[in-house]
Design a protein around this motif. Sequence first.
Motif, mmCIF file in Angstrom:
data_model
loop_
_atom_site.group_PDB
_atom_site.id
_atom_site.type_symbol
_atom_site.label_atom_id
_atom_site.label_comp_id
_atom_site.label_asym_id
_atom_site.label_seq_id
_atom_site.Cartn_x
_atom_site.Cartn_y
_atom_site.Cartn_z
ATOM 1 N N LEU A 190 11.667 -17.052 49.689
ATOM 2 C CA LEU A 190 10.280 -17.808 49.592
ATOM 3 C C LEU A 190 10.351 -18.977 50.108
ATOM 4 O O LEU A 190 11.253 -19.790 49.854
ATOM 5 C CB LEU A 190 9.959 -17.608 48.003
ATOM 6 N N SER A 192 7.374 -22.404 50.890
ATOM 7 C CA SER A 192 6.022 -22.747 50.703
ATOM 8 C C SER A 192 5.914 -24.206 51.164
ATOM 9 O O SER A 192 6.712 -24.979 51.492
ATOM 10 C CB SER A 192 5.888 -22.987 49.084
ATOM 11 N N LEU A 253 9.005 -13.901 43.064
ATOM 12 C CA LEU A 253 7.540 -14.355 43.535
ATOM 13 C C LEU A 253 6.582 -14.507 42.560
ATOM 14 O O LEU A 253 6.042 -15.530 42.464
ATOM 15 C CB LEU A 253 6.905 -13.042 44.410
ATOM 16 N N CYS A 285 6.380 -15.148 51.572
ATOM 17 C CA CYS A 285 7.698 -14.323 51.218
ATOM 18 C C CYS A 285 7.847 -13.682 52.440
ATOM 19 O O CYS A 285 7.085 -12.839 53.094
ATOM 20 C CB CYS A 285 7.091 -13.421 49.953
#
Length: 590
Positions: A190, A192, A253, A285
């Motif tokens: 993951l 971001s 997630l 992801c």
Amino acid sequence: MTNLNEKQRITCLRNLKLLDTSPSESFDRITRLASELFHLPIAAVSLTDSDRQWFKSKVGVEHNEIPRHKAPCAAVAETNALLVVEDMKTDPFYCDSHLAGAGVRFYAGAPLITRDGFGLGALCVLGVEPRLVTTAECDALTDMASMVMDQIELQRAVGRIDATTGLPNRFQLLDDLAGLNAQASGKPRLISVVDLAENSQIANLARVLGASHFDNILRRLASIIARRVGEGRVLYHVGPTQFVVIAPDEAELGPYQEYVVSELRRLERLIDVAAQMTPSIGILCYEPEAMSPENVLRSLQSAVHEARASHNGVALFSAAADLRYQHNYRLLKDFSAASKADDQLFLVFQPRMSLNDDSVQSAEALLRWKHPEFGLVSPADFVPIVETSSYVKEMTAWVIDAALKKLGEWNASGFRMRLSINISAANLCEPDFLDRLDAKLTAYSVLPSQIEFELTETEMMKETGSAMDLLHKIADLGIGIAIDDFGTGYSSLTRMQKLPADVIKIDRSFIADMAEGNKERVLVQSMISLSHSLGYRVVAEGVESKEVADLLQAMRCDEIQGFWLSRPLQGDMLIRWLCERHALTLAQIA
């Protein structure tokens, strides 16, 4: 080493922002080379922190750090000297060390020394059997340690650290992602991106506050985000107001999305409202072995773009949305070539009927595109994309040329028709627009009264100055001007009275709602009455039933256009349709 020197050394190490960063292929290459050169199973770039040895790069080691106490790399960092321990088991100092307890027998480490003389740690090789080293091997290890330092200095000096925030930048992120890919375990990761502000907000802030003050705000917010990211996580500064963080290996997630949403709400509270910044977060992801670092970063941009349009400012990367965006980009990229080709763009014509006598004397020219790969592309897909790009002038020029050419052909055959052509506000900023238009009218033997230009209500309302002058010059030529999609913008009656328009086209959304009830019909009736009182003719778009057509006639609407009357037709089919409608021959209609 004195306490003061040790404090300075630790400060130097931490300022380089190497500790607890992701694996990097730039360092891993050197580490693998050292392992192969010495024919040993273990090698590492080991950095000496205050209480630990942390491995920036490693071969043959599962863990990321060991205690500093009796770690030979610590001695190398303290002395800035090469250290060789041929057999830890028999060495009086290291025999009870952490490494010896783990089964390590041989150690050789060359110092990593900054230009200021501070030892950061060591490039070391280790083995599970006692071993001797040659002078040539010691020299080679020292040379490779210098290569590690060259890489560290390169990252610091050449494009790896953002000058404003001091954080690793996009190039470092790409390098670190490559390192993660090389060590992929098959488990999804993951990552971001936090985008603090939209482009327009950045421009406004820089204009109002000045670059220096804006940079101060950015540094403060970067510091806040870095603290929230947590110990052991690296924050990257990848865009003017964009920051990326790679989630922990064990992150899942669902919980991670909840965490991101809560952090965004916290960030919104921390940002001064006066700063006019609206943060958003995109999440990706992905499987490291299946996605290149460049594609990871591109996908993050797609995710944060979707986040800006979401209800809570957070969005997970959507492959479908990304595919749609890439498709749109492909259409935009291909449009210029299409406008120059002979077999891609073409016009269709949708008739407009007068409700006073049922005559059809005009039609709207509509652009269509037959893409060589995608086939017939809906105008709803490509027109809005082109309208917001630099190709909008090219598109309008093509449509005007094709429409006037068709009118010229019809004129030559004795068939008279008036065409309505959509133009953009961008065309009103072209200094030679009127001269080119006049030349086209002459070239195709078309009268100005045979054409009408349509602009949307929103575009008409925002045009001032030279654009308004051009509209008046167009009207003075005898060309009609229509306000398209009326009712969907924010019109000012005072402003409307100054426009040289003579036709109002009521947007299809209002016409479609007429079947819903009395309020909707009253609204349309009011729009027609208001337009008439201001001296406009009124055209209703999107008429799809006789019932609606009859209602509009009772409301004294002037013209209608829509599928009930006819779908858009190609040129020859339009003439045939008119013949069939009026039971005439081609000779009679001419």
